[in-house]
Design an enzyme around this catalytic site. Structure first.
Site, PDB file in Angstrom:
ATOM      1  N   HIS A 203     -61.700 -39.514 -80.465  1.00 30.04           N
ATOM      2  CA  HIS A 203     -60.303 -39.830 -80.177  1.00 30.04           C
ATOM      3  C   HIS A 203     -60.117 -39.685 -78.672  1.00 30.04           C
ATOM      4  CE1 HIS A 203     -55.961 -39.038 -79.930  1.00 30.04           C
ATOM      5  NE2 HIS A 203     -55.837 -39.481 -81.169  1.00 30.04           N
TER       6      HIS A 203
ATOM      7  N   ASP B 266     -63.558 -30.852 -82.361  1.00 27.50           N
ATOM      8  CA  ASP B 266     -62.207 -31.349 -82.607  1.00 27.50           C
ATOM      9  C   ASP B 266     -62.020 -31.376 -84.125  1.00 27.50           C
ATOM     10  OD1 ASP B 266     -60.510 -34.553 -81.911  1.00 27.50           O
ATOM     11  OD2 ASP B 266     -59.923 -32.797 -83.079  1.00 27.50           O
TER      12      ASP B 266
ATOM     13  N   GLN C 121     -58.783 -33.662 -87.801  1.00 28.86           N
ATOM     14  CA  GLN C 121     -58.809 -34.392 -89.075  1.00 28.86           C
ATOM     15  C   GLN C 121     -59.484 -33.616 -90.192  1.00 28.86           C
ATOM     16  OE1 GLN C 121     -57.339 -37.148 -89.898  1.00 28.86           O
ATOM     17  NE2 GLN C 121     -56.578 -37.670 -87.856  1.00 28.86           N
TER      18      GLN C 121
ATOM     19  N   LYS D 282     -50.966 -32.093 -88.535  1.00 28.99           N
ATOM     20  CA  LYS D 282     -51.888 -32.795 -89.428  1.00 28.99           C
ATOM     21  C   LYS D 282     -52.282 -31.928 -90.614  1.00 28.99           C
ATOM     22  CE  LYS D 282     -53.801 -35.759 -85.819  1.00 28.99           C
ATOM     23  NZ  LYS D 282     -53.192 -37.072 -85.896  1.00 28.99           N
TER      24      LYS D 282
ATOM     25  N   CYS E 141     -56.184 -44.848 -81.219  1.00 28.23           N
ATOM     26  CA  CYS E 141     -56.592 -44.010 -80.085  1.00 28.23           C
ATOM     27  C   CYS E 141     -58.100 -43.800 -80.052  1.00 28.23           C
ATOM     28  CB  CYS E 141     -55.913 -42.646 -80.121  1.00 28.23           C
ATOM     29  SG  CYS E 141     -54.127 -42.757 -80.035  1.00 28.23           S
TER      30      CYS E 141
END
Lengths: 137, 413
Positions: free
Chosen positions: B121, B199, B202, B225, B365
């Protein structure tokens, strides 16, 4: 068709999306041109104009790729500007485009609808330069 | 609809049924998950009954605010297997990454290498790119295969003694690909002395995350999220790193002492939390992790697995639909990107919107990944969450077929 859908994808928009006008070669050498793009969504447009000594737009060649709104807008705008003087074309603004499209343009589709207008302004701005200039709107 | 599913859906007012018995088919949780009542109630309670600043006041409301803020920290830390001192609250994943890049910058020199992947991303790309310009370090990008999966051999090949940082996503927000984080960490440890940044934006809602067993150096994620509010997120870092690193945002709360001649810093985590934080956001995030923890996570995962399997099968059954990314269930989450022949994803999502189906369209993105997957005009993306129902997926498929009849196919597009 659902009412809201019908309003956005009405016959005229779909017609100009499926059969865009002025997708052709110019009748004589081009006076000015520009390429426009919406990098965030992949809409692209290349636009060339022929302008006579009376500063009138006499021909347009356009090729648009992307969503229905941007493709239809390019076709409708091309139709509108043939016969206009450069000053008349320079006066066109977002309100004119909205009226031309005749459908509600939500905030997330404004860039799609206005890409052809932005590209047109760039092209007119290029008319005293010789090379085609790339532009992102 | 199974009992558990209708129960959880009741916690989300956005999913309320209308007079005709229909509800919004919200299939964009990868962009932002919906917020359940208990989280809203917790934030409301802060604003209505103990509205005060944290860490400073000596009256009851401030003490309560501070208690709840630090309770959220404890609960979030415990949720990820970290210590509270290792759990820093930020404005979100993007805020965390921007801050982390600045924190690590001063330890890097010309010639150092940072390894990223092409599936990142932009939040885990652009800050590194800008820093690389400032510090003269090199960026190496690990490619993906035709399904969007990380080429792990290529990662292995790119690691060397100059590698100082390896930063990658746990789960792709475009293809749903799950990267082998444990394997990556091991590989990095064997060949380099580099730090690993993950990261997890998600991943957090969809799988158990334990930083202690994973041995990552840093991890970032967002509240919104994972059932939390917007404007809040986390930067996790190993204690040793956070003790050693200097802060990069300065002001109140992060100091120990300030004189006109200079200032000294508080200890982690306060060292990295300058100014009045997003108090209600943090309290909401605390409520969100407690909400998630109240469920049987295995059951939650099974449900999402079943919905993903169903979605893939249904999408495969529509002629003209091409799934972008893994075609099957292995090592992927319920994030599914797809293109429909003959139509732009923007037009598709406008038609779906009119049918009460929410999906995302565009580049998500992740422009380098779009390029690598050969999707020059982007994709449409649906994503599964614990509240997703079969009816949501059926509505999507029906919507796609409807879009195919409305928009048709065109030449030269």
């Amino acid at each position: 068709m659902d009412e809201t859908l019908a309003s956005l994808y009405q016959e005229r928009i779909m017609d100009h999306y499926r059969n865009p006008r002025f997708v052709k070669d110019l009748s004589c050498p081009m006076s000015c041109a520009s390429n426009g793009a919406n990098p965030t969504c992949g809409d692209r447009l290349s636009l060339s104009l022929v302008i006579d000594e009376g500063d009138r737009i006499t021909d347009v060649s356009q090729k648009a790729q992307g969503c229905a709104i941007s493709v239809a807008s390019a076709s409708l705008l091309s139709e509108m500007i043939v016969g206009k003087t450069v000053s008349e074309a320079e006066e066109l603004n977002e309100d004119v485009v909205r009226e031309l499209l005749g459908v509600p343009i939500t905030i997330n589709r404004v860039r799609c609808a206005m890409l052809p207008l932005a590209t047109l302004k760039q092209a007119l701005g290029n008319r005293h330069k010789s090379p085609i200039s790339q532009t992102n709107s | 609809m199974p009992n558990n599913l209708s129960k959880i859906r009741q916690d989300f007012s956005m999913l309320r049924m209308d007079a005709a018995g229909r509800s919004l088919a919200y299939l964009d949780s990868a962009a932002s998950s919906l917020t359940p009542e208990p989280v809203i109630a917790a934030m409301d309670a802060y604003y209505r009954s103990y509205r005060a600043n944290v860490h400073r006041g000596l009256y009851k409301a401030s003490e309560k605010a501070t208690e709840e803020y630090e309770r959220a920290r404890k609960d979030v830390a415990s949720f990820i297997g970290a210590a509270p001192e290792e759990t820093i609250f930020t404005s979100g994943t993007t805020g965390s990454l921007n801050m982390l890049v600045r924190m690590l910058e001063n330890e890097l020199v010309f010639g150092d290498e940072i390894v990223l992947t092409v599936m990142e991303h932009h939040a885990n790309l652009v800050p590194w790119q800008e820093m690389a310009k400032r510090r003269g370090v090199s960026l190496r990008y690990v490619p993906v295969d035709a399904e969007g999966r990380l080429n792990v051999h290529a990662l292995d090949a790119v690691l060397n003694e100059h590698t100082k940082i390896v930063s990658c996503t746990w789960v792709s927000n475009v293809t749903g690909v799950v990267n082998p984080v444990a394997e990556i960490v091991k590989m990095v440890r064997v060949k380099t002395s580099a730090m690993v940044v993950i990261d997890a934006a998600q991943a957090m809602l969809h799988m158990p995350v334990r930083v202690n067993t994973l041995d990552v150096d840093f991890m970032v994620f967002s509240g919104h999220k994972m059932f939390g509010p917007t404007g809040v997120g986390v930067l996790y870092g190993k204690r040793a790193h956070l003790d050693r690193l200097e802060p990069v945002v300065f002001g109140g709360d992060m100091i120990h002492e300030v004189t006109l001649e200079g200032s000294t810093w508080a200890e982690t985590p306060r060292k990295f939390e300058a100014g009045t934080p997003n108090i209600s956001g943090v309290i909401g995030l605390g409520a969100a992790v407690r909400y998630i923890a109240s469920f049987d996570r295995d059951e939650m995962r099974s449900h999402e697995f079943a919905m993903t399997e169903y979605a893939l099968a249904q999408l495969r059954g529509v002629e003209g639909v091409r799934i972008v990314g893994p075609q099957h269930m292995q090592d992927r989450t319920g994030v599914i990107s797809f293109v429909v022949e003959g139509m732009h994803s923007h037009d598709l999502s406008a038609v779906l919107d009119a049918k009460g189906v929410c999906v995302r369209a565009g580049y998500h993105c992740a422009m380098p990944l779009m390029s690598a997957m050969e999707c020059p005009t982007g994709t449409a993306r649906m994503s599964i969450a614990p509240y997703t129902s079969k009816q949501d997926i059926d509505a999507l498929v029906e919507g796609i077929r409807h879009a195919q009849s409305v928009l048709g196919t065109t030449s030269g597009k």
